[in-house]
Design a protein around this motif. Structure first.
Motif, PDB file in Angstrom:
ATOM      1  N   ASP A   1       0.821  -1.207   0.000  1.00  0.00           N
ATOM      2  CA  ASP A   1       0.000   0.000   0.000  1.00  0.00           C
ATOM      3  C   ASP A   1       0.859   1.263   0.000  1.00  0.00           C
ATOM      4  OD1 ASP A   1      -2.207  -1.672   2.265  1.00  0.00           O
ATOM      5  OD2 ASP A   1      -2.535  -1.330   0.119  1.00  0.00           O
ATOM      6  N   THR A   2       2.152   1.106   0.135  1.00  0.00           N
ATOM      7  CA  THR A   2       3.060   2.249   0.135  1.00  0.00           C
ATOM      8  C   THR A   2       2.970   3.002  -1.195  1.00  0.00           C
ATOM      9  OG1 THR A   2       4.607   1.237   1.687  1.00  0.00           O
ATOM     10  CG2 THR A   2       5.488   2.944   0.224  1.00  0.00           C
ATOM     11  N   ALA A   3       2.684   4.296  -1.106  1.00  0.00           N
ATOM     12  CA  ALA A   3       2.509   5.109  -2.303  1.00  0.00           C
ATOM     13  C   ALA A   3       2.232   6.556  -1.893  1.00  0.00           C
ATOM     14  CB  ALA A   3       1.344   4.597  -3.146  1.00  0.00           C
ATOM     15  N   VAL A   4       2.248   7.425  -2.874  1.00  0.00           N
ATOM     16  CA  VAL A   4       1.702   8.768  -2.679  1.00  0.00           C
ATOM     17  C   VAL A   4       0.220   8.685  -3.014  1.00  0.00           C
ATOM     18  CG1 VAL A   4       1.763  11.168  -3.387  1.00  0.00           C
ATOM     19  CG2 VAL A   4       3.895   9.862  -3.253  1.00  0.00           C
ATOM     20  N   TYR A   5      -0.597   9.149  -2.088  1.00  0.00           N
ATOM     21  CA  TYR A   5      -2.040   9.092  -2.268  1.00  0.00           C
ATOM     22  C   TYR A   5      -2.552  10.474  -2.680  1.00  0.00           C
ATOM     23  CZ  TYR A   5      -2.340   4.378  -0.457  1.00  0.00           C
ATOM     24  OH  TYR A   5      -2.209   3.014  -0.300  1.00  0.00           O
ATOM     25  N   TYR A   6      -3.361  10.473  -3.728  1.00  0.00           N
ATOM     26  CA  TYR A   6      -3.890  11.708  -4.280  1.00  0.00           C
ATOM     27  C   TYR A   6      -5.413  11.734  -4.186  1.00  0.00           C
ATOM     28  CZ  TYR A   6       0.694  12.152  -6.516  1.00  0.00           C
ATOM     29  OH  TYR A   6       2.045  12.258  -6.759  1.00  0.00           O
ATOM     30  N   CYS A   7      -5.920  12.880  -3.840  1.00  0.00           N
ATOM     31  CA  CYS A   7      -7.353  13.111  -3.839  1.00  0.00           C
ATOM     32  C   CYS A   7      -7.751  13.626  -5.220  1.00  0.00           C
ATOM     33  CB  CYS A   7      -7.688  14.135  -2.763  1.00  0.00           C
ATOM     34  SG  CYS A   7      -9.429  14.493  -2.577  1.00  0.00           S
ATOM     35  N   ALA A   8      -8.930  13.241  -5.670  1.00  0.00           N
ATOM     36  CA  ALA A   8      -9.424  13.666  -6.974  1.00  0.00           C
ATOM     37  C   ALA A   8     -10.882  14.084  -6.854  1.00  0.00           C
ATOM     38  CB  ALA A   8      -9.283  12.538  -7.990  1.00  0.00           C
ATOM     39  N   ALA A   9     -11.294  14.997  -7.714  1.00  0.00           N
ATOM     40  CA  ALA A   9     -12.679  15.454  -7.705  1.00  0.00           C
ATOM     41  C   ALA A   9     -13.097  15.885  -9.093  1.00  0.00           C
ATOM     42  CB  ALA A   9     -12.861  16.620  -6.721  1.00  0.00           C
ATOM     43  N   ASP A  10     -14.356  15.603  -9.395  1.00  0.00           N
ATOM     44  CA  ASP A  10     -14.924  16.038 -10.662  1.00  0.00           C
ATOM     45  C   ASP A  10     -16.448  15.987 -10.537  1.00  0.00           C
ATOM     46  OD1 ASP A  10     -15.818  15.548 -13.712  1.00  0.00           O
ATOM     47  OD2 ASP A  10     -13.855  16.506 -13.656  1.00  0.00           O
ATOM     48  N   THR A  11     -17.131  16.743 -11.353  1.00  0.00           N
ATOM     49  CA  THR A  11     -18.586  16.691 -11.331  1.00  0.00           C
ATOM     50  C   THR A  11     -19.100  15.368 -11.885  1.00  0.00           C
ATOM     51  OG1 THR A  11     -18.610  17.864 -13.438  1.00  0.00           O
ATOM     52  CG2 THR A  11     -18.887  19.186 -11.428  1.00  0.00           C
ATOM     53  N   SER A  12     -18.265  14.665 -12.599  1.00  0.00           N
ATOM     54  CA  SER A  12     -18.625  13.360 -13.153  1.00  0.00           C
ATOM     55  C   SER A  12     -18.002  12.237 -12.333  1.00  0.00           C
ATOM     56  CB  SER A  12     -18.154  13.254 -14.597  1.00  0.00           C
ATOM     57  OG  SER A  12     -18.219  11.914 -15.056  1.00  0.00           O
ATOM     58  N   LEU A  13     -18.805  11.348 -11.794  1.00  0.00           N
ATOM     59  CA  LEU A  13     -18.280  10.200 -11.052  1.00  0.00           C
ATOM     60  C   LEU A  13     -17.447   9.310 -11.965  1.00  0.00           C
ATOM     61  CD1 LEU A  13     -18.151   8.420  -8.520  1.00  0.00           C
ATOM     62  CD2 LEU A  13     -20.339   7.431  -9.221  1.00  0.00           C
ATOM     63  N   ARG A  14     -17.854   9.215 -13.216  1.00  0.00           N
ATOM     64  CA  ARG A  14     -17.122   8.382 -14.172  1.00  0.00           C
ATOM     65  C   ARG A  14     -15.707   8.914 -14.362  1.00  0.00           C
ATOM     66  NH1 ARG A  14     -16.135   3.484 -15.913  1.00  0.00           N
ATOM     67  NH2 ARG A  14     -15.552   3.400 -18.125  1.00  0.00           N
ATOM     68  N   VAL A  15     -15.576  10.219 -14.447  1.00  0.00           N
ATOM     69  CA  VAL A  15     -14.248  10.817 -14.587  1.00  0.00           C
ATOM     70  C   VAL A  15     -13.410  10.519 -13.354  1.00  0.00           C
ATOM     71  CG1 VAL A  15     -12.983  13.000 -14.695  1.00  0.00           C
ATOM     72  CG2 VAL A  15     -14.965  12.616 -16.189  1.00  0.00           C
ATOM     73  N   VAL A  16     -13.988  10.663 -12.165  1.00  0.00           N
ATOM     74  CA  VAL A  16     -13.250  10.395 -10.927  1.00  0.00           C
ATOM     75  C   VAL A  16     -12.772   8.947 -10.897  1.00  0.00           C
ATOM     76  CG1 VAL A  16     -13.459  10.195  -8.415  1.00  0.00           C
ATOM     77  CG2 VAL A  16     -14.363  12.208  -9.597  1.00  0.00           C
ATOM     78  N   GLN A  17     -13.577   8.036 -11.377  1.00  0.00           N
ATOM     79  CA  GLN A  17     -13.221   6.618 -11.349  1.00  0.00           C
ATOM     80  C   GLN A  17     -12.146   6.258 -12.374  1.00  0.00           C
ATOM     81  OE1 GLN A  17     -17.511   5.413 -11.634  1.00  0.00           O
ATOM     82  NE2 GLN A  17     -16.832   3.811 -10.231  1.00  0.00           N
ATOM     83  N   THR A  18     -11.979   7.082 -13.379  1.00  0.00           N
ATOM     84  CA  THR A  18     -11.056   6.732 -14.465  1.00  0.00           C
ATOM     85  C   THR A  18      -9.833   7.634 -14.501  1.00  0.00           C
ATOM     86  OG1 THR A  18     -12.412   8.053 -15.964  1.00  0.00           O
ATOM     87  CG2 THR A  18     -12.841   5.691 -15.865  1.00  0.00           C
ATOM     88  N   THR A  19     -10.024   8.898 -14.817  1.00  0.00           N
ATOM     89  CA  THR A  19      -8.881   9.799 -14.970  1.00  0.00           C
ATOM     90  C   THR A  19      -8.690  10.748 -13.803  1.00  0.00           C
ATOM     91  OG1 THR A  19     -10.251  11.356 -16.209  1.00  0.00           O
ATOM     92  CG2 THR A  19      -9.058   9.686 -17.469  1.00  0.00           C
TER      93      THR A  19
END
Length: 122
Positions: A90-108
């Protein structure tokens, strides 16, 4: 556009728990789907978890299902990632993401924070 700031990363032992937070600016945060990605050294950024704008629906990568929980508090403009039973992988840099589209958040991903380092020692 929403601005995201992650916090809560650190160095833990295998089996420990950690909670990441992502604070968002903007009055329309409740209109954004949000999620978490991670990137380990030498690897591509990968999807971890996502949550719909009201929090009714959550999605997880198979590698974290049953161990990680994503949640959000729209009153605080914050999304969380509770990580239990952490493993060295699980070691990694973790990034938060946000978009008005759930599909976008799940993919890009969409809009990104700067990331927070999580290191799990064996």
């Amino acid at each position: 556009q929403v601005q995201l700031v992650e916090s809560g990363g650190g160095l833990v032992q295998a089996g420990d728990s950690l909670r990441l937070s992502c604070a968002a600016s903007g009055r329309t945060f409740s209109s954004y789907a949000t999620g978490w990605f991670r990137q380990a050294p030498g690897k591509e950024r990968e999807f971890v978890a996502a949550i719909s704008w009201r929090g009714a629906n959550t999605y997880y990568a198979d590698s974290v299902k049953g161990r990680f929980t994503i949640s959000r508090d729209n009153a605080k403009n914050t999304v969380y990632l509770q990580m239990n039973s952490l493993k060295p992988e699980d070691t990694a840099v973790y990034y938060c993401a946000a978009d008005t589209s759930l599909r976008v958040v799940q993919t890009t991903g969409g809009s990104w924070g700067q990331g927070t380092q999580v290191t799990v020692a064996s």
